[in-house]
Scaffold this motif. Structure first.
Motif, PDB file in Angstrom:
ATOM      1  N   TYR A  96      -3.847   2.966  -2.137  1.00  0.00           N
ATOM      2  CA  TYR A  96      -3.871   4.418  -2.222  1.00  0.00           C
ATOM      3  C   TYR A  96      -2.921   5.062  -1.227  1.00  0.00           C
ATOM      4  O   TYR A  96      -2.761   4.576  -0.102  1.00  0.00           O
ATOM      5  CB  TYR A  96      -5.291   4.944  -1.943  1.00  0.00           C
ATOM      6  N   HIS A  97      -2.300   6.152  -1.663  1.00  0.00           N
ATOM      7  CA  HIS A  97      -1.642   7.036  -0.711  1.00  0.00           C
ATOM      8  C   HIS A  97      -2.737   7.832  -0.005  1.00  0.00           C
ATOM      9  O   HIS A  97      -3.590   8.430  -0.666  1.00  0.00           O
ATOM     10  CB  HIS A  97      -0.711   8.017  -1.433  1.00  0.00           C
ATOM     11  N   LEU A  98      -2.705   7.871   1.308  1.00  0.00           N
ATOM     12  CA  LEU A  98      -3.625   8.723   2.058  1.00  0.00           C
ATOM     13  C   LEU A  98      -2.906  10.051   2.262  1.00  0.00           C
ATOM     14  O   LEU A  98      -1.815  10.100   2.829  1.00  0.00           O
ATOM     15  CB  LEU A  98      -3.981   8.089   3.404  1.00  0.00           C
ATOM     16  N   ARG A 121      -7.093  -3.256  -1.834  1.00  0.00           N
ATOM     17  CA  ARG A 121      -6.325  -4.464  -1.524  1.00  0.00           C
ATOM     18  C   ARG A 121      -5.492  -4.289  -0.259  1.00  0.00           C
ATOM     19  O   ARG A 121      -5.100  -5.248   0.381  1.00  0.00           O
ATOM     20  CB  ARG A 121      -5.427  -4.816  -2.707  1.00  0.00           C
ATOM     21  N   GLU A 122      -5.218  -3.046   0.077  1.00  0.00           N
ATOM     22  CA  GLU A 122      -4.523  -2.738   1.337  1.00  0.00           C
ATOM     23  C   GLU A 122      -5.347  -1.658   2.011  1.00  0.00           C
ATOM     24  O   GLU A 122      -5.600  -0.614   1.413  1.00  0.00           O
ATOM     25  CB  GLU A 122      -3.100  -2.246   1.043  1.00  0.00           C
ATOM     26  N   ASP A 146      -6.203  -9.761  -1.623  1.00  0.00           N
ATOM     27  CA  ASP A 146      -5.961  -9.646  -3.064  1.00  0.00           C
ATOM     28  C   ASP A 146      -7.285  -9.716  -3.804  1.00  0.00           C
ATOM     29  O   ASP A 146      -7.637 -10.731  -4.411  1.00  0.00           O
ATOM     30  CB  ASP A 146      -4.996 -10.751  -3.523  1.00  0.00           C
ATOM     31  N   GLU A 147      -8.016  -8.604  -3.785  1.00  0.00           N
ATOM     32  CA  GLU A 147      -9.313  -8.512  -4.444  1.00  0.00           C
ATOM     33  C   GLU A 147      -9.162  -8.812  -5.933  1.00  0.00           C
ATOM     34  O   GLU A 147      -8.241  -8.294  -6.575  1.00  0.00           O
ATOM     35  CB  GLU A 147      -9.867  -7.085  -4.307  1.00  0.00           C
ATOM     36  N   ALA A 158      -1.699   4.475  -5.715  1.00  0.00           N
ATOM     37  CA  ALA A 158      -0.309   4.004  -5.677  1.00  0.00           C
ATOM     38  C   ALA A 158      -0.158   2.815  -6.628  1.00  0.00           C
ATOM     39  O   ALA A 158       0.774   2.758  -7.420  1.00  0.00           O
ATOM     40  CB  ALA A 158       0.076   3.599  -4.261  1.00  0.00           C
ATOM     41  N   SER A 159      -1.078   1.862  -6.512  1.00  0.00           N
ATOM     42  CA  SER A 159      -1.176   0.778  -7.483  1.00  0.00           C
ATOM     43  C   SER A 159      -2.602   0.283  -7.385  1.00  0.00           C
ATOM     44  O   SER A 159      -3.366   0.763  -6.545  1.00  0.00           O
ATOM     45  CB  SER A 159      -0.156  -0.320  -7.174  1.00  0.00           C
ATOM     46  N   SER A 160      -2.965  -0.691  -8.213  1.00  0.00           N
ATOM     47  CA  SER A 160      -4.347  -1.141  -8.237  1.00  0.00           C
ATOM     48  C   SER A 160      -4.854  -1.492  -6.828  1.00  0.00           C
ATOM     49  O   SER A 160      -4.317  -2.392  -6.173  1.00  0.00           O
ATOM     50  CB  SER A 160      -4.448  -2.366  -9.151  1.00  0.00           C
ATOM     51  N   HIS A 199      -4.445   9.414  -3.461  1.00  0.00           N
ATOM     52  CA  HIS A 199      -3.780   9.335  -4.761  1.00  0.00           C
ATOM     53  C   HIS A 199      -3.454   7.858  -5.000  1.00  0.00           C
ATOM     54  O   HIS A 199      -2.945   7.199  -4.101  1.00  0.00           O
ATOM     55  CB  HIS A 199      -2.509  10.186  -4.772  1.00  0.00           C
TER      56      HIS A 199
END
Lengths: 484, 484
Positions: A88-90, A202-203, A190-191, A83-85, A81
């Motif tokens: 993602y939440h896994l 990005r993470e 920071d893509e 979370a921000s650009s 889902h």
């Protein structure tokens, strides 16, 4: 289909175990408070689904961001889902798959002598200034200051940190080398334009290994050893990766290879020689040069996802941080280094990208979050006799299956046809689907089974195909497999 | 002693396994390149030791920073190494112990229906502004901007993120609740003065669970369930924690408890009633009030380390992010929430703090990085006959012990006395030390053993004391235990 899945139930088994712990039985299941369920069931699994196209598109903000199959399927089924650009939440299924992947990686790394460490994400600016990468990495580095004004970046990779760490060990002898140190941790980059879900975020989770050898020859042996371990890993996962010559980029060094998974949405382009074993990222070739430098044969260009990357670094970092050892002549000498990355979350998404059909997620057998899905047949469930004994039958089955640590049980008491159940299950993420026919309550329960992972033309390796049957022999009394 | 450890050898087994994977044998050990070792041995373990006092003090910059036993021991033995203020590299022993701890936590959380997720560290500012914690948390939040100027903090906790995530699931029914969602990830807190090593760092591992219930009654049941799971966890680890009433602090809510591990260097103070079961953090009491509010009995004040913290949040966050479900009457209703933290890296250090002697690290038996340490006796090693058959004996022993996934083998061919060997081993981190006497090459090899974890007056629970013996019966043929 959504209704189906919320009416059904499942029992996830323990996600992890080891010999020391596997005898442990949770003590709160049998005597939890009245009115509370005794086991976690699928209706209570946290899996925010967005099966309709109009539900999934707005998730990523702009519709253009939904750019590949794995991203769409993972969002639809509730595996990730946003979370921000680029972050993602896994969700539970994905965490289970990732933990399985990390165990396979651990096995491969430790088989070649890898030792697992864990380095902080907060990486002091002075380390990066020393290697000149504080400037070189530009906007890709996420930077911050603490309350005292001290500067840090969030580590995208850890050459500086590990070299400084090894350099701090002053009494290192050549006899102790090589060191193969690795970690599986979150990395940050920071893509400029994160895309493709977990493929370019990005993470993300990365396995990064750093090796320290006493000579260039030894370092090259280590390099081969790690490359072989990567090949072994991808073989076990059933992913046909190509090892290609690559550019060293900002990491530096004198030799580099990428492990590319061929797929149309891949952002890398590599050339393979059809006559010899030569293969290379096109970045390393002259743009006009589509002739093999080794045998002069023609090169074929393919798109791929980079799932692994290896670098022979030489003394680039050990000379900066003075990572020395005492050599065989009793003199200090700089360690020869290599670094080796595997995109952990990227491998999960890449595997789904290449193995899945347009509608159904397929995992590598070793990584499927749950191996088995049990479905009661409508006619069987209707019968009062079976309904009343359903509980004990389920206990019987789950007791045997718990030994597998890989069961999901669909426990529907609703009037659902097998066909409908099958659809919901197909969309989801199981390797096998078991159908409970009415003989489940006979002394020798009878099950019908279908293997979904081998459907749809996907060819999974034999090695990993039946991992759930072999280790527990008593299971043959419970499950009678009838493979599709 | 340093010399000893660098001359000796060890075989770390696989750190993790599960049934699906445990049949896997590393394929590169038997046929790795000539001249390369076939197994990882202790001399090659990356363990930067600083056994002398003058070596360990400069590590933390200012000598005043070395403020407790666990920090000193962990730095001396090479379990951790400072990366920057309040940030540590976790070295191989510590990573093994932490992975074992995470497995025990997983078991306890999943036994009560916990589902594991994984949320990004990069947490968008707008979430924190919505809850007003962007301002409230002040300098404790580490903040940064990405290349587009968008603001983030590095999550110290994830109430905002998880509530927004659950709120995104629009079709949630009361039948699906409760959700118990947890993760084990790095957290960040810009401590004004990081100290005590892993006990108060700026980057650390935490298990954080967030629960969503359909009513206050159900939420209080869930609250009890999680508290019981925490108690069970600490029981299994052999850590005698006290559950005390606590202040809700910046997280908020209406009820809170801390799990305090009594120890002199603890930064929290809590009061326990000697007459009834009342106990509370002194922050929750009037400063003059040292009388039990329940029974008017006298209160005794103790110092402790907070290793767990639970909060009943009510609808504080669900109302902000509109985390709703459809209740039994078909109407939308706000979820009742709780949040629950365990300091993962803190538990490791706290356990060492309370269990160790001044000189010797003692782990909870379940967490010891390696369970067994094998030492060849000097006289036995001297004999050429034994030396020549050393290799096959070791193979024999390690084959059996590999099944335990918990062996370290000291393989010394030097002229060392058992006494000296013992000293080095004591300083290190094993539960058992095995001595190989010369009968190791007899048909039924004979070993002498000493349990170090029960030395020094530390009382470990029976349950966890012999985890390595029970699962593998064939081991009794190899190991003959003679407990100290």
């Amino acid at each position: 289909m959504e209704g189906l899945l919320t009416r059904c139930r499942a029992l996830p088994a323990l996600a992890t175990c080891n010999h020391q712990l596997s005898g442990y039985l949770p003590r709160r299941f049998p005597h939890c408070a009245p009115g509370r369920r005794k086991r976690l069931v699928l209706s209570c699994l946290f899996q925010p689904q967005n099966l309709r196209e109009d539900q999934v598109l707005p998730l990523e903000g702009r519709s253009g961001d939904l750019t590949c199959k794995s991203q769409r399927l993972m969002l639809q089924v509730g595996l990730i889902h946003p979370a921000s650009s680029g972050c993602y939440h896994l969700l539970p299924y994905t965490v289970r798959a990732m933990e399985k992947l990390v165990r396979v990686i651990d096995q491969e790394m430790q088989a070649i002598g890898g030792q697992k460490v864990n380095m902080p994400s907060l990486s002091p600016a002075e380390l990066w200034r020393a290697s000149n990468r504080w400037d070189l990495m530009g906007k890709e580095l996420l930077r911050l200051r603490d309350r005292h004004g001290k500067e840090y970046c969030l580590g995208p990779t850890h050459e500086e940190a590990i070299t400084a760490l090894v350099a701090s060990q002053k009494t290192l002898s050549y006899k102790q080398l090589p060191f193969l140190l690795y970690q599986v941790t979150r990395k940050f980059r920071d893509e400029p334009r994160p895309r493709f879900g977990l493929l370019r975020g990005r993470e993300f989770y990365m396995k990064d290994m750093y090796t320290f050898d006493s000579s260039p020859e030894a370092a090259r042996q280590t390099y081969s050893l790690v490359c072989d371990a990567y090949s072994s890993l991808f073989d076990r996962l059933g992913l046909r990766c190509v090892k290609v010559q690559a550019d060293v980029g900002s990491i530096g060094g004198t030799m580099s290879h990428e492990f590319q998974l061929p797929v149309e949405i891949g952002e890398d382009r590599f050339a393979v020689c059809t006559s010899c074993s030569f293969s290379a990222n096109v970045e390393t070739l002259d743009s006009s040069q589509m002739i093999c430098p080794a045998c002069q044969g023609p090169l074929t260009e393919t798109k791929g996802i980079e799932v692994g990357h290896t670098f022979y670094l030489g003394t680039k970092y050990s000379s900066i941080f003075n990572a020395q050892f005492i050599n065989v002549h009793g003199k200090p000498s700089l360690a020869e280094m290599g670094c080796y990355g595997l995109g952990v979350t990227r491998i999960l998404a890449a595997a789904i990208e290449v193995l899945s059909t347009e509608d159904c997620i397929r995992w590598p057998s070793l990584l499927a979050p749950y191996q088995v899905c049990l479905i009661p047949r409508r006619r069987a469930v209707r019968k009062r006799r079976l309904q009343s004994s359903w509980g004990s039958s389920v206990s019987h089955v789950t007791a045997a299956a718990a030994l597998l640590h890989c069961l999901t049980l669909l426990d529907s008491k609703e009037q659902l046809t097998l066909k409908n159940l099958g659809k919901g299950v197909q969309k989801s993420t199981y390797t096998y689907v078991q159908t409970l026919v009415k003989t489940v309550i006979e002394p020798t329960p009878h099950f019908q089974s279908r293997c979904y992972s081998t459907g749809g033309g996907v060819d999974l390796p034999d090695e990993g195909s039946y991992p759930l049957i072999t280790p527990v022999h008593s299971l043959s009394k419970v499950f009678q497999f009838q493979m599709a």
